[in-house]
Enzyme design. Sequence first.
Site, short mmCIF file in Angstrom:
data_model
loop_
_atom_site.label_atom_id
_atom_site.label_comp_id
_atom_site.label_asym_id
_atom_site.label_seq_id
_atom_site.Cartn_x
_atom_site.Cartn_y
_atom_site.Cartn_z
N ASP A 6 -48.70 98.36 73.47
CA ASP A 6 -50.15 98.56 73.42
C ASP A 6 -50.69 98.58 74.85
O ASP A 6 -50.00 98.17 75.79
CB ASP A 6 -50.83 97.44 72.62
CG ASP A 6 -52.35 97.62 72.54
OD1 ASP A 6 -52.81 98.75 72.25
OD2 ASP A 6 -53.09 96.65 72.80
N SER A 7 -51.93 99.02 74.97
CA SER A 7 -52.58 99.01 76.28
C SER A 7 -52.75 97.59 76.79
O SER A 7 -52.95 97.38 77.99
CB SER A 7 -53.97 99.65 76.17
OG SER A 7 -54.80 98.89 75.31
N TYR A 38 -57.18 101.68 77.83
CA TYR A 38 -56.64 103.04 77.67
C TYR A 38 -57.71 103.99 77.12
O TYR A 38 -57.55 105.20 77.19
CB TYR A 38 -55.45 103.01 76.70
CG TYR A 38 -54.11 102.72 77.34
CD1 TYR A 38 -54.00 102.14 78.60
CD2 TYR A 38 -52.94 103.03 76.65
CE1 TYR A 38 -52.75 101.86 79.16
CE2 TYR A 38 -51.69 102.77 77.21
CZ TYR A 38 -51.60 102.19 78.45
OH TYR A 38 -50.35 101.94 78.99
N GLY A 39 -58.74 103.40 76.52
CA GLY A 39 -59.73 104.22 75.80
C GLY A 39 -60.47 105.24 76.66
O GLY A 39 -61.01 106.21 76.14
N CYS A 69 -51.13 101.22 69.44
CA CYS A 69 -52.35 101.55 70.18
C CYS A 69 -52.81 102.90 69.66
O CYS A 69 -52.06 103.88 69.72
CB CYS A 69 -52.02 101.63 71.67
SG CYS A 69 -53.38 102.24 72.68
N ASN A 70 -54.03 102.94 69.15
CA ASN A 70 -54.52 104.21 68.60
C ASN A 70 -54.75 105.25 69.69
O ASN A 70 -54.47 106.43 69.49
CB ASN A 70 -55.85 103.97 67.87
CG ASN A 70 -55.65 103.26 66.55
OD1 ASN A 70 -55.48 103.90 65.53
ND2 ASN A 70 -55.64 101.95 66.57
N GLU A 151 -60.15 92.28 75.49
CA GLU A 151 -59.10 92.08 76.51
C GLU A 151 -59.48 90.93 77.44
O GLU A 151 -58.63 90.16 77.87
CB GLU A 151 -58.95 93.39 77.30
CG GLU A 151 -57.76 93.50 78.19
CD GLU A 151 -56.41 93.58 77.46
OE1 GLU A 151 -55.44 93.13 78.06
OE2 GLU A 151 -56.32 94.06 76.30
N CYS A 185 -58.82 100.75 66.33
CA CYS A 185 -58.34 100.33 67.65
C CYS A 185 -57.75 98.96 67.42
O CYS A 185 -58.37 98.11 66.76
CB CYS A 185 -59.49 100.25 68.64
SG CYS A 185 -59.03 99.44 70.20
N THR A 186 -56.56 98.74 67.94
CA THR A 186 -55.87 97.49 67.60
C THR A 186 -56.51 96.26 68.27
O THR A 186 -56.16 95.14 67.94
CB THR A 186 -54.37 97.58 67.94
OG1 THR A 186 -54.23 97.97 69.31
CG2 THR A 186 -53.69 98.60 67.06
N HIS A 187 -57.45 96.48 69.18
CA HIS A 187 -58.20 95.34 69.74
C HIS A 187 -59.32 94.88 68.78
O HIS A 187 -59.76 93.73 68.87
CB HIS A 187 -58.85 95.72 71.07
CG HIS A 187 -57.91 95.72 72.25
ND1 HIS A 187 -56.84 96.57 72.35
CD2 HIS A 187 -57.89 94.96 73.38
CE1 HIS A 187 -56.21 96.35 73.51
NE2 HIS A 187 -56.83 95.37 74.14
N1 DGL Z 1 -55.82 98.94 71.54
C1 DGL Z 1 -56.04 100.27 71.92
C2 DGL Z 1 -56.26 101.20 70.74
O1 DGL Z 1 -55.80 100.90 69.63
C3 DGL Z 1 -56.96 100.61 73.04
C4 DGL Z 1 -57.91 99.64 73.66
C5 DGL Z 1 -58.14 100.09 75.10
O2 DGL Z 1 -57.27 99.78 75.92
O3 DGL Z 1 -59.10 100.83 75.36
O4 DGL Z 1 -56.82 102.26 70.88
#
Ligand code: DGL
Length: 271
Positions: A6-7, A38-39, A69-70, A151, A185-187
């Site tokens: 994941d990011s 990562y978004g 991570c999506n 995060e 988003c996994t966050h």
């Molecule tokens: N957890 C990540 C996702 O599922 C991205 C969160 C991020 O780093 O912007 O998209």
Amino acid sequence: MIGFFDSGVGGLTVLKDVHKLLPDYSTMYLGDSARAPYGDKTHDQLTEFAWQGVKYLFDHGCPLVIVACNSASAQALRTIQQTKMQEYPKHRVLGVIRPTVEELGKLYNIVGILATQATVGSESYMREFKNVNQKIKVAQHACPKWGPLVEEGLAHTESTNKIVDEDLKVLLQDEPNVEAILLACTHYPVLYDYIRSILPKHIDLYEQGPLVATSLADYLGRHPEVEECLEKGGERKYFTTGDPEKAVRAAQQIAGLNPDFIQVELSKENS
Ligand code: DGL
């Protein structure tokens, strides 16, 4: 081992459900917190970063990697599967979008997606949902502030609640008849309880962990050639490119885990 990438710390929300459902499988987690979020990254950046992470996990004993991570699944997974896997013909890399869509696409005709800008911009959910259910209407809304707040360990604050209120309002105004909302988003599952508390009761709310875990169990049943390469000692390893202490705090907050994180570097040499 099964690798999870994941990011940052968000993928732990998926990992905890995999541990619950498949406790015997050994796992290795890698979060690229040094380069999160990562978004807001481009297709090329995400392809490079995600491949470095996936390759690191391949090279450290994971024949199967889940990109938890999506943003990376949406922007980079297909390119990785089509252009990078020749060196690793026996390895497999899977994402989190298809398993989610396969389940929700059967259950609903109007779905709301809350995700990062990279995921929304890719239109991956639109495309994948249509493959499962041609009638489905998908409303998307990008929540660029949520990932960085999670995060940083700032998920449960008044100011975060206000931001969540605003974003949810925009999605519901855009599609008032939404039947279910997916935290894509996994966050975001860290915000699940608050979102559930303000969301009208008739709207179902989903996080991806349980869906991905069930789909992984099904995949392993259908692919004995992959399954038999996986270690089953229940060992857990955790790596981060960021600050290990911060990752430990996040793991406690996010998944009730208390792991040791080892700091590693991902760079061009890995790709
Ligand atoms: N957890 C990540 C996702 O599922 C991205 C969160 C991020 O780093 O912007 O998209």
